[in-house]
Design a protein around this motif. Structure first.
Motif, mmCIF file in Angstrom:
data_model
loop_
_atom_site.group_PDB
_atom_site.id
_atom_site.type_symbol
_atom_site.label_atom_id
_atom_site.label_comp_id
_atom_site.label_asym_id
_atom_site.label_seq_id
_atom_site.Cartn_x
_atom_site.Cartn_y
_atom_site.Cartn_z
ATOM 1 N N GLU A 110 0.846 -1.148 -0.074
ATOM 2 C CA GLU A 110 0.010 -0.068 -0.141
ATOM 3 C C GLU A 110 0.678 1.268 -0.069
ATOM 4 O OE1 GLU A 110 -2.508 -0.552 3.420
ATOM 5 O OE2 GLU A 110 -3.684 -1.993 2.161
ATOM 6 N N GLU A 111 0.197 2.226 -0.221
ATOM 7 C CA GLU A 111 0.853 3.716 -0.422
ATOM 8 C C GLU A 111 1.666 4.035 0.742
ATOM 9 O OE1 GLU A 111 0.667 4.486 -4.081
ATOM 10 O OE2 GLU A 111 1.282 5.824 -2.671
ATOM 11 N N GLU A 112 1.057 3.906 2.148
ATOM 12 C CA GLU A 112 1.745 4.301 3.267
ATOM 13 C C GLU A 112 2.687 3.196 3.641
ATOM 14 O OE1 GLU A 112 -1.948 3.155 4.062
ATOM 15 O OE2 GLU A 112 -1.603 4.419 2.435
ATOM 16 N N GLY A 113 3.611 2.651 2.620
ATOM 17 C CA GLY A 113 4.326 1.391 2.683
ATOM 18 C C GLY A 113 5.047 1.445 4.108
ATOM 19 N N LEU A 114 6.114 2.419 4.602
ATOM 20 C CA LEU A 114 6.832 2.109 5.613
ATOM 21 C C LEU A 114 6.071 1.929 6.810
ATOM 22 C CD1 LEU A 114 9.597 4.866 5.332
ATOM 23 C CD2 LEU A 114 9.644 2.297 5.306
ATOM 24 N N VAL A 115 5.241 2.359 7.176
ATOM 25 C CA VAL A 115 4.536 2.315 8.380
ATOM 26 C C VAL A 115 4.022 0.690 8.365
ATOM 27 C CG1 VAL A 115 2.495 2.795 9.823
ATOM 28 C CG2 VAL A 115 3.548 4.519 8.649
ATOM 29 N N GLU A 116 3.513 0.114 7.214
ATOM 30 C CA GLU A 116 3.026 -1.056 7.309
ATOM 31 C C GLU A 116 4.109 -2.307 7.433
ATOM 32 O OE1 GLU A 116 0.069 -1.068 7.349
ATOM 33 O OE2 GLU A 116 -0.791 0.607 6.367
ATOM 34 N N ILE A 117 5.409 -1.760 6.576
ATOM 35 C CA ILE A 117 6.201 -2.740 6.645
ATOM 36 C C ILE A 117 6.746 -2.937 8.379
ATOM 37 C CG2 ILE A 117 8.876 -2.752 6.290
ATOM 38 C CD1 ILE A 117 8.324 -1.419 3.540
ATOM 39 N N GLN A 118 6.846 -1.601 8.860
ATOM 40 C CA GLN A 118 7.236 -1.614 10.271
ATOM 41 C C GLN A 118 6.323 -2.471 11.103
ATOM 42 O OE1 GLN A 118 9.926 -0.248 12.026
ATOM 43 N NE2 GLN A 118 9.262 -1.652 13.516
ATOM 44 N N GLU A 119 5.072 -2.641 10.576
ATOM 45 C CA GLU A 119 3.970 -3.377 11.484
ATOM 46 C C GLU A 119 4.330 -4.961 11.007
ATOM 47 O OE1 GLU A 119 -0.055 -2.439 10.457
ATOM 48 O OE2 GLU A 119 0.380 -0.403 11.563
ATOM 49 N N VAL A 120 4.587 -5.353 9.977
ATOM 50 C CA VAL A 120 4.787 -6.789 9.704
ATOM 51 C C VAL A 120 5.986 -7.053 10.367
ATOM 52 C CG1 VAL A 120 5.406 -8.145 7.585
ATOM 53 C CG2 VAL A 120 3.854 -6.514 7.127
ATOM 54 N N TRP A 121 6.839 -6.185 10.218
ATOM 55 C CA TRP A 121 8.260 -6.594 10.909
ATOM 56 C C TRP A 121 8.106 -6.888 12.486
ATOM 57 C CZ3 TRP A 121 12.343 -8.856 10.272
ATOM 58 C CH2 TRP A 121 13.413 -8.894 10.850
ATOM 59 N N THR A 122 7.520 -5.881 13.161
ATOM 60 C CA THR A 122 7.063 -6.178 14.577
ATOM 61 C C THR A 122 6.472 -7.530 14.650
ATOM 62 O OG1 THR A 122 6.867 -3.689 14.684
ATOM 63 C CG2 THR A 122 6.063 -4.729 16.555
ATOM 64 N N GLU A 123 5.369 -7.413 14.062
ATOM 65 C CA GLU A 123 4.569 -8.802 14.286
ATOM 66 C C GLU A 123 5.453 -10.029 13.994
ATOM 67 O OE1 GLU A 123 1.737 -8.705 15.498
ATOM 68 O OE2 GLU A 123 1.652 -11.185 15.314
ATOM 69 N N SER A 124 6.545 -10.013 13.016
ATOM 70 C CA SER A 124 7.373 -11.308 12.604
ATOM 71 C C SER A 124 8.284 -11.334 14.081
ATOM 72 C CB SER A 124 8.391 -10.855 11.713
ATOM 73 O OG SER A 124 7.568 -10.409 10.551
ATOM 74 N N LEU A 125 8.824 -10.219 14.361
ATOM 75 C CA LEU A 125 9.659 -10.488 15.489
ATOM 76 C C LEU A 125 9.257 -10.915 16.904
ATOM 77 C CD1 LEU A 125 11.843 -7.019 15.826
ATOM 78 C CD2 LEU A 125 12.412 -9.220 15.092
ATOM 79 N N LYS A 126 7.604 -10.805 17.143
ATOM 80 C CA LYS A 126 6.948 -11.298 18.064
ATOM 81 C C LYS A 126 7.287 -12.885 17.984
ATOM 82 C CE LYS A 126 3.564 -7.822 19.280
ATOM 83 N NZ LYS A 126 2.471 -7.219 18.747
ATOM 84 N N ARG A 127 6.807 -13.167 16.558
ATOM 85 C CA ARG A 127 6.975 -14.603 16.438
ATOM 86 C C ARG A 127 8.228 -15.328 16.857
ATOM 87 N NH1 ARG A 127 2.395 -16.296 12.607
ATOM 88 N NH2 ARG A 127 1.082 -14.575 13.011
ATOM 89 N N VAL A 128 9.338 -14.495 16.343
ATOM 90 C CA VAL A 128 10.643 -15.281 16.557
ATOM 91 C C VAL A 128 11.171 -15.340 17.882
ATOM 92 C CG1 VAL A 128 11.307 -15.034 14.100
ATOM 93 C CG2 VAL A 128 11.909 -13.336 15.761
ATOM 94 N N ASP A 129 10.712 -14.280 18.563
ATOM 95 C CA ASP A 129 11.058 -13.987 19.989
ATOM 96 C C ASP A 129 10.758 -15.604 20.863
ATOM 97 O OD1 ASP A 129 12.273 -13.110 22.363
ATOM 98 O OD2 ASP A 129 10.549 -11.721 22.923
ATOM 99 N N GLY A 130 11.877 -15.973 21.510
ATOM 100 C CA GLY A 130 11.753 -17.378 22.104
ATOM 101 C C GLY A 130 12.399 -18.538 21.306
ATOM 102 N N GLN A 131 12.522 -18.172 20.044
ATOM 103 C CA GLN A 131 13.217 -19.463 19.194
ATOM 104 C C GLN A 131 14.576 -18.876 18.954
ATOM 105 O OE1 GLN A 131 11.369 -20.278 15.390
ATOM 106 N NE2 GLN A 131 9.563 -18.894 16.059
ATOM 107 N N ILE A 132 15.258 -17.461 19.572
ATOM 108 C CA ILE A 132 16.327 -17.402 19.044
ATOM 109 C C ILE A 132 17.061 -17.074 20.663
ATOM 110 C CG2 ILE A 132 17.750 -15.505 18.418
ATOM 111 C CD1 ILE A 132 15.952 -15.231 16.230
ATOM 112 N N PRO A 133 18.351 -17.248 20.994
ATOM 113 C CA PRO A 133 18.842 -17.067 22.306
ATOM 114 C C PRO A 133 18.456 -15.532 22.693
ATOM 115 C CG PRO A 133 20.248 -18.335 21.021
ATOM 116 C CD PRO A 133 19.229 -17.938 20.120
#
Ligand code: ADP
Ligand code: MG
Length: 466
Positions: A8-31
């Motif tokens: 979408e147009e407001e790309g950067l904010v959205e990318i940040q959201e995707v990234w934040t959500e992705s980080l939540k998923r990997v937390d705990g799988q990485i030391p």
């Protein structure tokens, strides 16, 4: 989250959201320490149909993530977006590095505000272990930390030899032991040897003078994937040992073993060191550790207090952190003194108690960079929201007088200027006025927490600006 969200147009904010959500998923799988020091500082840069570009704060971080964690991250981001996505890493610019590495979250989380603390538990202190987990990362040591971690994860790969130097009590030995601890956990059969250089010298001399088996001496050092020589400056002036060291160094290097050296100074400043050794040291990566800023000192105190299950209010911790600036061992020493006293007398730890226990402790002089009176005046004026000319002018209105006294106190505390020179900087005032101001603020710092806070914040701001 919607499928096309990053397009979408407001790309950067959205990318940040995707990234934040992705980080939540990997937390705990990485030391945890890798997550907080390397994954959390990553910044999303761009995203197209199938590629998500992420900025890493350093090439160390990029290398480690690209080799070990990129799969986990790609999987998480693909799950969040609902389509396959490949993660590509780039290195962010130096400006972004400083901003993004910062402090590890595990130790820098905002402490709870309390007015009094509970009694210190009776248990004695825990035996200390030097690991990456209990190493607080701040601006002063982040490069050394990342390089050390890189060696522990990929010995023999890059930055060989790694030469870490810096003043005493800044964590060099801690990092060396952390490399050993981590490498042994990662690769159970790996051979890692830590040695104090003075021990190496003593053993070598004993081998020669007592005619011991030279081959077994050599084997002890050669037969390792990682070798950690602590306080290598001790080689200075030891001709025969330097010859032996040079041979061992070359054998290790030739067999792709990683050599890590710590020193209280850079190779160029170690006296009586053979040129051929110096140039070997300079052939790898040299990284210095500098004294920690107030934020890092506080994070270290927080971590130690937590490890010992002690609650100490923030103002008391700030007070301790302001006492020692360039030696973490001394900083720990002060905390230990406070804790010991609390256990001894069964008292609560609060600011007044800490001030009392440490009343004879002289604040270390400021070491490296001295701020100018101008810098101090500007920051103080800004802090109290007044004009600089009011600070140096004649007005006796109460808020102005207070700000002026604080500024004079800080000039006295943080610069080498004489009382007369300080008076001169404040509109030609007499040195007795400067003395009076300093005494006034000194006593207020001891009695009023707001004033202590003001002065601490200002000191921190001034230190950061020079
Ligand atoms: P050096 O070898 O540089 O003289 P050490 O590694 O012996 O210093 O560190 C002195 C003390 O300070 C040790 O108890 C160590 O655990 C502690 N210390 C140093 N740096 C840190 C840090 N970044 N985080 C936590 N503790 C630290
Ligand atoms: Mg040491």
């Amino acid at each position: 989250m919607e499928q096309n969200v990053v397009l979408e147009e407001e790309g950067l904010v959205e990318i940040q959201e995707v990234w934040t959500e992705s980080l939540k998923r990997v937390d705990g799988q990485i030391p945890a320490h890798i997550f907080t020091s390397m994954i959390a500082p990553l910044k999303p840069v761009s995203c197209d149909d199938d590629t998500f570009t992420i900025g890493a704060p350093s090439s160390f971080a990029k290398d480690i993530i690209a080799t070990k964690y990129v799969e986990i991250l790609s999987t998480a981001a693909s799950e969040v977006l609902g389509r396959p996505l490949k993660i590509v890493l780039t290195v962010a610019t130096p400006g972004e590095i400083v901003e993004s590495i910062g402090m590890r979250t595990g130790v820098s989380e905002k402490p709870s505000v309390q007015t009094s603390s509970r009694l210190v538990p009776e248990e004695p202190g825990f035996p200390k272990k030097f690991t990456f987990d209990n190493f607080v990362v701040g601006d002063s040591n982040k490069f050394a930390y990342h390089a050390a971690l890189m060696v522990a994860e990929f010995p023999g790969d890059k930055y060989n030899p790694l030469f870490i130097y810096g003043g005493t009590g800044l964590g060099k030995t801690h990092l060396l032991y952390a490399i050993k601890d981590y490498a042994e956990k990662m690769t159970p059969n790996i051979k890692v040897k830590y040695v104090q250089t003075s021990t190496f010298i003593d053993e070598f001399i004993a081998t020669i003078t007592l005619k011991r088996d030279k081959a077994s001496f050599d084997q002890k050092y050669i037969n390792n994937k990682i070798i950690l020589f602590d306080d290598i400056q001790a080689l200075s002036g030891t001709d025969a040992t330097q010859g032996k060291f040079f041979d061992i160094f070359n054998l290790l290097y030739g067999s792709n073993s990683h050599i890590v050296l710590s020193s209280d100074r850079p190779p160029s400043e170690i006296p009586q060191l053979a040129d051929r050794i110096r140039s070997r040291f300079e052939g790898g990566l040299q990284i210095d550790i500098v004294p920690p800023d107030l934020e890092t000192r506080l994070a270290i105190l927080h971590m130690k207090a937590r490890a010992e299950h002690i609650e100490i209010p923030d103002d008391a911790l700030i007070y301790i952190a302001s006492k020692v600036k360039d030696n973490i061992r001394s900083l720990e020493g002060l905390l230990n003194r406070v804790v010991a006293s609390a256990r001894l007398y069964g008292t609560r730890i609060d600011l007044a108690m800490v001030q009392d226990v440490l009343k004879d402790q002289v604040t270390e002089p400021h070491q490296s960079r001295t701020p100018s009176a101008d810098v101090i005046q500007n920051l103080v004026a800004n802090y109290y929201d007044i004009a600089v000319y009011d600070l140096t002018g004649k007005s006796r209105s109460r808020p102005l007088v207070h700000a002026r006294q604080v500024a004079m106190y800080l000039c006295r505390d943080m610069t080498d200027a004489t009382l007369i020179a300080i008076g001169g900087q404040f509109g030609g005032r007499d040195h007795t006025t400067v003395i009076h101001s300093c005494r006034k603020i000194e006593s207020l710092i001891k009695t009023k927490r707001e004033i202590f806070q003001e002065v601490t914040e200002l000191t921190n701001m001034i230190n950061k600006s020079v």
